[in-house]
Motif scaffolding. Structure first.
Motif, PDB file in Angstrom:
ATOM      1  N   GLY A  80       6.278  -3.497   9.534  1.00 48.64           N
ATOM      2  CA  GLY A  80       7.696  -3.659   9.242  1.00 48.64           C
ATOM      3  C   GLY A  80       8.027  -3.719   7.772  1.00 48.64           C
ATOM      4  O   GLY A  80       9.076  -4.240   7.388  1.00 48.64           O
ATOM      5  N   GLY A  81       7.137  -3.187   6.925  1.00 46.54           N
ATOM      6  CA  GLY A  81       7.376  -3.243   5.492  1.00 46.54           C
ATOM      7  C   GLY A  81       8.400  -2.218   5.033  1.00 46.54           C
ATOM      8  O   GLY A  81       8.694  -1.244   5.723  1.00 46.54           O
ATOM      9  N   GLU A  82       8.943  -2.452   3.835  1.00 48.36           N
ATOM     10  CA  GLU A  82       9.869  -1.506   3.227  1.00 48.36           C
ATOM     11  C   GLU A  82       9.075  -0.369   2.575  1.00 48.36           C
ATOM     12  O   GLU A  82       7.930  -0.564   2.163  1.00 48.36           O
ATOM     13  CB  GLU A  82      10.720  -2.212   2.166  1.00 48.36           C
ATOM     14  CG  GLU A  82      11.672  -3.257   2.719  1.00 48.36           C
ATOM     15  CD  GLU A  82      12.748  -2.652   3.595  1.00 48.36           C
ATOM     16  OE1 GLU A  82      13.237  -1.553   3.254  1.00 48.36           O
ATOM     17  OE2 GLU A  82      13.088  -3.262   4.624  1.00 48.36           O
ATOM     18  N   PRO A  83       9.675   0.819   2.469  1.00 50.96           N
ATOM     19  CA  PRO A  83       8.986   1.921   1.779  1.00 50.96           C
ATOM     20  C   PRO A  83       8.585   1.523   0.365  1.00 50.96           C
ATOM     21  O   PRO A  83       9.331   0.841  -0.341  1.00 50.96           O
ATOM     22  CB  PRO A  83      10.035   3.035   1.768  1.00 50.96           C
ATOM     23  CG  PRO A  83      10.918   2.732   2.930  1.00 50.96           C
ATOM     24  CD  PRO A  83      10.977   1.237   3.012  1.00 50.96           C
ATOM     25  N   ASN A  84       7.407   1.948  -0.024  1.00 48.74           N
ATOM     26  CA  ASN A  84       6.822   1.537  -1.290  1.00 48.74           C
ATOM     27  C   ASN A  84       6.098   2.731  -1.904  1.00 48.74           C
ATOM     28  O   ASN A  84       5.601   3.602  -1.196  1.00 48.74           O
ATOM     29  CB  ASN A  84       5.832   0.392  -1.018  1.00 48.74           C
ATOM     30  CG  ASN A  84       5.140  -0.092  -2.279  1.00 48.74           C
ATOM     31  OD1 ASN A  84       5.768  -0.682  -3.141  1.00 48.74           O
ATOM     32  ND2 ASN A  84       3.839   0.161  -2.387  1.00 48.74           N
ATOM     33  N   LEU A  85       6.056   2.767  -3.227  1.00 49.95           N
ATOM     34  CA  LEU A  85       5.276   3.781  -3.939  1.00 49.95           C
ATOM     35  C   LEU A  85       4.142   3.071  -4.661  1.00 49.95           C
ATOM     36  O   LEU A  85       4.372   2.197  -5.502  1.00 49.95           O
ATOM     37  CB  LEU A  85       6.151   4.545  -4.932  1.00 49.95           C
ATOM     38  CG  LEU A  85       5.435   5.549  -5.843  1.00 49.95           C
ATOM     39  CD1 LEU A  85       4.635   6.567  -5.044  1.00 49.95           C
ATOM     40  CD2 LEU A  85       6.446   6.263  -6.738  1.00 49.95           C
ATOM     41  N   GLU A  86       2.932   3.453  -4.307  1.00 52.48           N
ATOM     42  CA  GLU A  86       1.735   2.798  -4.825  1.00 52.48           C
ATOM     43  C   GLU A  86       0.790   3.881  -5.339  1.00 52.48           C
ATOM     44  O   GLU A  86       0.487   4.835  -4.617  1.00 52.48           O
ATOM     45  CB  GLU A  86       1.085   2.008  -3.693  1.00 52.48           C
ATOM     46  CG  GLU A  86      -0.094   1.160  -4.062  1.00 52.48           C
ATOM     47  CD  GLU A  86      -0.552   0.310  -2.885  1.00 52.48           C
ATOM     48  OE1 GLU A  86      -1.216  -0.701  -3.127  1.00 52.48           O
ATOM     49  OE2 GLU A  86      -0.247   0.662  -1.724  1.00 52.48           O
ATOM     50  N   ALA A  87       0.355   3.758  -6.577  1.00 47.51           N
ATOM     51  CA  ALA A  87      -0.501   4.784  -7.171  1.00 47.51           C
ATOM     52  C   ALA A  87      -1.830   4.184  -7.610  1.00 47.51           C
ATOM     53  O   ALA A  87      -1.862   3.165  -8.307  1.00 47.51           O
ATOM     54  CB  ALA A  87       0.191   5.439  -8.360  1.00 47.51           C
ATOM     55  N   HIS A  88      -2.908   4.831  -7.188  1.00 49.99           N
ATOM     56  CA  HIS A  88      -4.260   4.447  -7.601  1.00 49.99           C
ATOM     57  C   HIS A  88      -4.645   5.325  -8.785  1.00 49.99           C
ATOM     58  O   HIS A  88      -4.877   6.529  -8.628  1.00 49.99           O
ATOM     59  CB  HIS A  88      -5.225   4.642  -6.424  1.00 49.99           C
ATOM     60  CG  HIS A  88      -6.663   4.436  -6.780  1.00 49.99           C
ATOM     61  ND1 HIS A  88      -7.692   5.117  -6.167  1.00 49.99           N
ATOM     62  CD2 HIS A  88      -7.245   3.624  -7.699  1.00 49.99           C
ATOM     63  CE1 HIS A  88      -8.844   4.740  -6.695  1.00 49.99           C
ATOM     64  NE2 HIS A  88      -8.599   3.838  -7.615  1.00 49.99           N
ATOM     65  N   ILE A  89      -4.653   4.734  -9.984  1.00 49.71           N
ATOM     66  CA  ILE A  89      -5.018   5.484 -11.186  1.00 49.71           C
ATOM     67  C   ILE A  89      -6.523   5.713 -11.168  1.00 49.71           C
ATOM     68  O   ILE A  89      -7.310   4.789 -10.952  1.00 49.71           O
ATOM     69  CB  ILE A  89      -4.568   4.732 -12.451  1.00 49.71           C
ATOM     70  CG1 ILE A  89      -3.035   4.672 -12.491  1.00 49.71           C
ATOM     71  CG2 ILE A  89      -5.105   5.411 -13.708  1.00 49.71           C
ATOM     72  CD1 ILE A  89      -2.469   3.891 -13.659  1.00 49.71           C
ATOM     73  N   LEU A  90      -6.924   6.960 -11.405  1.00 52.91           N
ATOM     74  CA  LEU A  90      -8.307   7.354 -11.134  1.00 52.91           C
ATOM     75  C   LEU A  90      -9.224   7.282 -12.343  1.00 52.91           C
ATOM     76  O   LEU A  90     -10.445   7.324 -12.189  1.00 52.91           O
ATOM     77  CB  LEU A  90      -8.310   8.779 -10.561  1.00 52.91           C
ATOM     78  CG  LEU A  90      -7.476   8.934  -9.279  1.00 52.91           C
ATOM     79  CD1 LEU A  90      -7.362  10.394  -8.886  1.00 52.91           C
ATOM     80  CD2 LEU A  90      -8.080   8.114  -8.145  1.00 52.91           C
ATOM     81  N   ARG A  91      -8.659   7.191 -13.532  1.00 55.08           N
ATOM     82  CA  ARG A  91      -9.490   7.090 -14.731  1.00 55.08           C
ATOM     83  C   ARG A  91      -8.853   6.128 -15.718  1.00 55.08           C
ATOM     84  O   ARG A  91      -7.642   6.142 -15.912  1.00 55.08           O
ATOM     85  CB  ARG A  91      -9.651   8.466 -15.404  1.00 55.08           C
ATOM     86  CG  ARG A  91     -10.473   9.461 -14.586  1.00 55.08           C
ATOM     87  CD  ARG A  91     -10.511  10.814 -15.261  1.00 55.08           C
ATOM     88  NE  ARG A  91     -11.239  11.791 -14.448  1.00 55.08           N
ATOM     89  CZ  ARG A  91     -11.083  13.097 -14.545  1.00 55.08           C
ATOM     90  NH1 ARG A  91     -10.225  13.601 -15.421  1.00 55.08           N
ATOM     91  NH2 ARG A  91     -11.775  13.915 -13.779  1.00 55.08           N
TER      92      ARG A  91
END
Length: 287
Positions: free
Chosen positions: A227-238
């Motif tokens: 039931g969470g709200e839309p989210n933008l999550e980024a895994h930085i790779l370097r």
């Protein structure tokens, strides 16, 4: 003394290639008249649709095209004003407008009854530009919106003239990814923001003058919460820096996979590792 101004008016949603040619002409014409270039942009999509670019993103793109001054018009406040009154009292008296650059489908004022002839009859010079065509179709925010909603980022980018991006200030997440050695940056999403399909994307994160390859997830994170709200999550790779509290820009370049609910967090973070490798490969291909 207030300077004379040359302006453009519109949603500028997406700041796409058609908008960009207006901005370039606006700057060039204003310079020739020793006038100030200015954009008037509405605070919401005038057709009631979700927005491609919020004001933060618009401001960033306007600055790239040399627009130092722009003003947000509150659509509900202005939509009932007759075009003639808007021209006489706001454009001429308040803003000292002497010229306006517009596209082919330019209308303004109550019931969209105003056009370039309304302005010309009141002493404002108008430069009307031809529509920009890609593959024999006019570039428009509506077309770009269709591509984004379908997850066709490369088609959208070809018409935007830049990657689809989102901006925001990095906020604290739950810290789960960090526990698995894969820290992420999170930015909140507005309910007004148009989003591509939930899923994982090859992306670039830009922050404090540096660019980082990333795998970004848009969605509700079904494995870790319900039931969470839309989210933008980024895994930085370097070279993952600590960006908490910083304003960042995330460019989405290619769709990798749909958002999935995994049976365990261990499965999720194993997949995140694979997503990172896939993202690096796609970003290298897209250079």
């Amino acid at each position: 003394m207030m300077p004379n101004r040359v302006i453009a008016i519109g949603d500028f949603d997406g700041v796409h290639r058609g908008h960009q040619q207006i901005l370039l002409q606006l700057n060039e014409w204003a310079a020739s008249l020793h006038a100030e270039p200015m954009v008037l942009s509405f605070d919401a999509n005038t057709k009631g649709q979700k927005i491609i670019t919020d004001n933060r993103v618009k401001d960033w793109y306007f600055s790239q095209y040399g627009i130092e001054h722009w003003q947000v018009l509150h659509f509900e406040q202005w939509k009932e004003m007759a075009a003639e009154d808007f021209t006489d009292h706001f454009l001429k008296e308040e803003l000292q407008v002497v010229g306006l650059v517009c596209g082919q489908d330019f209308h303004f004022g109550k019931d969209r009854k105003g056009n370039e002839f309304t302005l010309i009859s009141r002493g404002i010079t108008v430069k009307k530009l031809k529509s920009l065509m890609v593959e024999d179709l006019r570039v428009s925010s509506s077309m770009i919106r269709t591509y984004l909603e379908a997850g066709e980022l490369e088609q959208a980018e070809a018409r935007l003239g830049h990657p689809f991006c989102l901006m925001g200030e990095v906020c604290r997440g739950k810290g789960l990814a960090r526990q698995y050695g894969q820290p992420t940056v999170n930015i909140p999403l507005s309910s007004r923001q148009l989003l591509p399909p939930y899923g994982v994307y090859a992306a670039w994160v830009e922050a404090e003058g540096s660019r980082y390859p990333a795998a970004a997830n848009i969605g509700v994170r079904p494995t870790v919460e319900s039931g969470g709200e839309p989210n933008l999550e980024a895994h930085i790779l370097r070279d993952s820096p600590d960006l908490y509290g910083c304003e960042i820009r995330i460019e989405l370049k290619a769709y990798l996979r749909k958002e999935t609910r995994f049976e365990s967090r261990e499965q999720l973070f194993a997949q995140i590792q694979k997503d990172g490798e896939h993202s690096l490969t796609r970003l290298e291909m897209l250079k």
